[in-house]
Design a protein around this motif. Structure first.
Motif, PDB file in Angstrom:
ATOM      1  N   SER A 206       0.841  -1.193   0.000  1.00  0.00           N
ATOM      2  CA  SER A 206       0.000   0.000   0.000  1.00  0.00           C
ATOM      3  C   SER A 206       0.879   1.247   0.000  1.00  0.00           C
ATOM      4  O   SER A 206       1.916   1.293   0.669  1.00  0.00           O
ATOM      5  CB  SER A 206      -0.914   0.020   1.224  1.00  0.00           C
ATOM      6  OG  SER A 206      -1.641   1.227   1.291  1.00  0.00           O
ATOM      7  N   THR A 207       0.452   2.257  -0.765  1.00  0.00           N
ATOM      8  CA  THR A 207       1.176   3.533  -0.801  1.00  0.00           C
ATOM      9  C   THR A 207       0.428   4.640  -0.062  1.00  0.00           C
ATOM     10  O   THR A 207       0.829   5.806  -0.142  1.00  0.00           O
ATOM     11  CB  THR A 207       1.390   3.972  -2.267  1.00  0.00           C
ATOM     12  OG1 THR A 207       0.113   4.188  -2.884  1.00  0.00           O
ATOM     13  CG2 THR A 207       2.161   2.934  -3.047  1.00  0.00           C
ATOM     14  N   HIS A 208      -0.630   4.299   0.637  1.00  0.00           N
ATOM     15  CA  HIS A 208      -1.458   5.325   1.277  1.00  0.00           C
ATOM     16  C   HIS A 208      -0.730   5.995   2.437  1.00  0.00           C
ATOM     17  O   HIS A 208      -0.938   7.185   2.697  1.00  0.00           O
ATOM     18  CB  HIS A 208      -2.773   4.720   1.758  1.00  0.00           C
ATOM     19  CG  HIS A 208      -3.618   4.181   0.638  1.00  0.00           C
ATOM     20  ND1 HIS A 208      -4.077   4.980  -0.385  1.00  0.00           N
ATOM     21  CD2 HIS A 208      -4.070   2.927   0.360  1.00  0.00           C
ATOM     22  CE1 HIS A 208      -4.775   4.245  -1.242  1.00  0.00           C
ATOM     23  NE2 HIS A 208      -4.789   2.997  -0.808  1.00  0.00           N
ATOM     24  N   GLN A 209       0.153   5.271   3.110  1.00  0.00           N
ATOM     25  CA  GLN A 209       0.872   5.863   4.238  1.00  0.00           C
ATOM     26  C   GLN A 209       2.176   6.509   3.795  1.00  0.00           C
ATOM     27  O   GLN A 209       2.506   7.609   4.214  1.00  0.00           O
ATOM     28  CB  GLN A 209       1.149   4.791   5.297  1.00  0.00           C
ATOM     29  CG  GLN A 209       1.829   5.336   6.544  1.00  0.00           C
ATOM     30  CD  GLN A 209       1.980   4.282   7.625  1.00  0.00           C
ATOM     31  OE1 GLN A 209       1.611   3.132   7.439  1.00  0.00           O
ATOM     32  NE2 GLN A 209       2.523   4.672   8.765  1.00  0.00           N
ATOM     33  N   THR A 211       2.967   7.185   0.560  1.00  0.00           N
ATOM     34  CA  THR A 211       2.652   7.908  -0.684  1.00  0.00           C
ATOM     35  C   THR A 211       3.378   7.361  -1.913  1.00  0.00           C
ATOM     36  O   THR A 211       3.016   7.714  -3.039  1.00  0.00           O
ATOM     37  CB  THR A 211       2.963   9.425  -0.576  1.00  0.00           C
ATOM     38  OG1 THR A 211       4.392   9.608  -0.507  1.00  0.00           O
ATOM     39  CG2 THR A 211       2.298  10.026   0.652  1.00  0.00           C
ATOM     40  N   ASP A 324      -1.631  -1.412  -4.098  1.00  0.00           N
ATOM     41  CA  ASP A 324      -2.925  -0.716  -4.033  1.00  0.00           C
ATOM     42  C   ASP A 324      -4.015  -1.443  -4.808  1.00  0.00           C
ATOM     43  O   ASP A 324      -4.928  -0.805  -5.386  1.00  0.00           O
ATOM     44  CB  ASP A 324      -2.789   0.723  -4.546  1.00  0.00           C
ATOM     45  CG  ASP A 324      -1.882   1.565  -3.664  1.00  0.00           C
ATOM     46  OD1 ASP A 324      -1.739   1.232  -2.480  1.00  0.00           O
ATOM     47  OD2 ASP A 324      -1.298   2.540  -4.182  1.00  0.00           O
ATOM     48  N   THR A 470       1.108   7.522  -5.302  1.00  0.00           N
ATOM     49  CA  THR A 470      -0.344   7.488  -5.172  1.00  0.00           C
ATOM     50  C   THR A 470      -1.005   8.490  -6.109  1.00  0.00           C
ATOM     51  O   THR A 470      -0.646   9.673  -6.137  1.00  0.00           O
ATOM     52  CB  THR A 470      -0.746   7.802  -3.719  1.00  0.00           C
ATOM     53  OG1 THR A 470      -0.067   6.901  -2.832  1.00  0.00           O
ATOM     54  CG2 THR A 470      -2.243   7.651  -3.526  1.00  0.00           C
ATOM     55  N   ASN A 471      -1.947   7.998  -6.923  1.00  0.00           N
ATOM     56  CA  ASN A 471      -2.758   8.826  -7.821  1.00  0.00           C
ATOM     57  C   ASN A 471      -1.921   9.620  -8.828  1.00  0.00           C
ATOM     58  O   ASN A 471      -2.330  10.693  -9.277  1.00  0.00           O
ATOM     59  CB  ASN A 471      -3.635   9.797  -7.013  1.00  0.00           C
ATOM     60  CG  ASN A 471      -4.612   9.072  -6.115  1.00  0.00           C
ATOM     61  OD1 ASN A 471      -5.109   8.010  -6.457  1.00  0.00           O
ATOM     62  ND2 ASN A 471      -4.864   9.648  -4.954  1.00  0.00           N
TER      63      ASN A 471
END
Length: 500
Positions: A206-209, A211, A324, A470-471
């Motif tokens: 995951s890259t949410h934390q 980025t 992700d 992310t995004n």
């Protein structure tokens, strides 16, 4: 020399006229057109026109020569690239054919079928004893306590718990050319194995934390390239996660050092450093492409223990990572039968060697036939084999990868179907050397990342790694390592010098 009042009596007097200031008359300048006749002007204009034509002709000649030289260089470069790739893939094919040849030879000359089975099991590094007994045997053979550290040893030291300080000290030691003691190598590998055994077949990233996450492709024993990546992108940490996408070892001369550095980083940050297995994390290929020879050369009497433990560690490496839930990262690629649900259910530790899996020869059968293998087992093997060995192609369809001897070639239609089936947006792979270090195919749905620069020869290719943010679209960073000393000029060096 005398003044006028001192006169010589023997000479007649001389009259010196007074000086006058002479002023030149101001004349009106004429224009060049008025001063020169028309015939002279026509000649000058003709000369200037002739000079312009000569300059233009010279420019055209120089441009034509340069373009021809560039085209010749490009032809030579492509020819050299094709030769290098043919040699590389032919070596993998020959290794597989040689392996199969020895199996067929034993089946032909052996009188007792049971002897054939035993010999084949030795080649395939499998065992007929139970899993618990095999685990105990491995612990006894490869335990760090079986090797003591000599008092004269002056290299780096590692103890439990392994921390960031150990990682930094190992980096400095390996840059100085120091060798880690076999006792500490076994200690690191056992700690690595302990963590790997608890991981799924596909890493969940995951890259949410953080980025972003950095994906590193093939390194093949090039410590210089790994140091460049760490220098440009920073050391692995909880804020700077990494995915190492296989083929860490073989070909290069510092495979053991790179594997240990990545292993220590994984031990220190087990939730932010991810390892994917490559096709060279296999003892069958290590036998031919240098890693086994490197361990024997560096660790001599302790090499048997280290090789045995490395083979077991390979089998516990995950085969892919999923970023992700929509970016799939694996070493080789996919095929028309790739199914994530099946991959997650595979007992990957059975595949000590992907080229020669242990289930091919059942432990309790005296005679073996390929027809005795169930379709489910063959399908399972294909899942692992395709992930580690496959290559993309430009045309549609899926066909056996006869060029390498394992895996498949898959086309854009297969990429579209598999990505839509699993709701993925991108496939990141390695496995193939690219001149710029990366390459997009299949309408930018497949990204190849290769991180070993100067792979075929000095100047043959750049290395690259990709940052998944992310995004945002993937950010690709290119680099190339330099060497302080060079041997005789290679084909690539001669082409570069000729171009200059």
């Amino acid at each position: 020399m005398f003044s006028e009042r001192w006169l010589c009596f023997c000479c007649p007097p001389m009259h010196k006229p007074p000086r006058r200031t002479i002023v030149a008359p101001i004349e009106q300048t004429e224009s060049p057109s008025e001063a020169r006749p028309p015939l002279q002007m026509n000649r000058m204009m003709g000369r200037e026109k002739h000079k312009s034509e000569l300059h233009l002709a010279a420019v055209v000649i120089i441009q034509t020569w340069f373009r021809r030289r560039r085209a010749l260089f490009e032809i030579r470069r492509k020819a050299a690239w094709t030769i290098y790739q043919n040699i590389e893939y032919a070596g993998e094919q020959n290794q597989l054919k040689l392996y199969n040849f020895f199996l067929e030879l034993m089946q032909t000359v052996a009188k007792n079928p049971r002897d054939v089975t035993v010999a084949a099991k030795v080649l395939r590094r499998t065992s007929s004893i139970s899993g618990i007994a095999e685990e105990l045997e491995l612990e006894q053979l490869t335990s760090p306590v079986t090797i003591s550290v000599e008092a004269l040893y002056q290299g780096p030291h590692v103890d439990l718990p392994i921390n960031k300080g150990h990682l930094e000290s190992l980096i400095f030691a390996f840059q100085r050319g120091e060798l880690l003691h076999a006792h500490y190598v076994l200690l690191i590998l056992h700690e690595l194995r302990r963590i790997l055994k608890n991981l799924p077949n596909v890493n969940v990233v995951s890259t949410h934390q953080s980025t972003c996450v950095t994906v590193v492709g093939d390194l093949h024993g090039s410590l210089a390239d790994l140091m460049i990546i760490f220098h440009k992108n920073g050391l692995p940490s909880n804020e700077n996660p990494y995915i190492f996408n296989g083929d860490i070892v073989d070909r290069g001369f510092q495979s053991i050092e790179i594997f240990l550095l990545i292993s220590v980083a994984f031990i220190v940050y087990p939730h932010n450093v991810y390892l994917n297995r490559g096709n060279h994390e296999d003892h069958v290929l290590n036998l031919r492409y240098g890693f086994m020879k490197e361990i024997i050369h560096k660790y001599k009497s302790h090499a048997t223990r280290l090789l045995r433990l490395f083979e077991n560690v390979y089998s516990w490496l995950p085969v892919a990572s999923l970023i992700d839930d929509h970016i799939f990262v694996t070493h080789g690629g996919i095929s028309n039968i790739t199914d994530l649900a099946i991959i997650n259910q595979i007992q990957r530790q059975k595949y000590v060697s992907v080229l020669s899996p242990s289930f091919i020869i059942p432990p309790n059968e005296d005679q073996f036939q390929i027809g005795n293998i169930s379709n489910d087992l063959l399908l399972e093997w294909r899942q692992i084999l395709d992930l580690l060995w496959s290559d993309p192609k430009q045309s549609d369809g899926c066909e056996p990868n006869t060029y390498r001897g394992g895996g498949c070639y898959w086309g854009p239609d297969v990429t579209k179907n598999i990505l839509e089936k699993h709701k993925w947006s991108l496939l990141i792979r390695s496995h193939e050397c690219k001149e710029e270090g990366f390459d997009y195919t299949h309408d930018k749905k497949v990204l190849t990342i290769f991180s070993a620069s100067n792979y075929y020869a000095v100047g043959s290719n750049r290395g690259a790694y990709v940052k998944v943010i992310t995004n945002q679209p993937p950010l690709i960073v290119q680099f190339i390592s330099t060497k302080s000393s060079h041997k005789s000029l290679t084909l690539w060096e001669r082409l570069v010098i000729k171009l200059k």
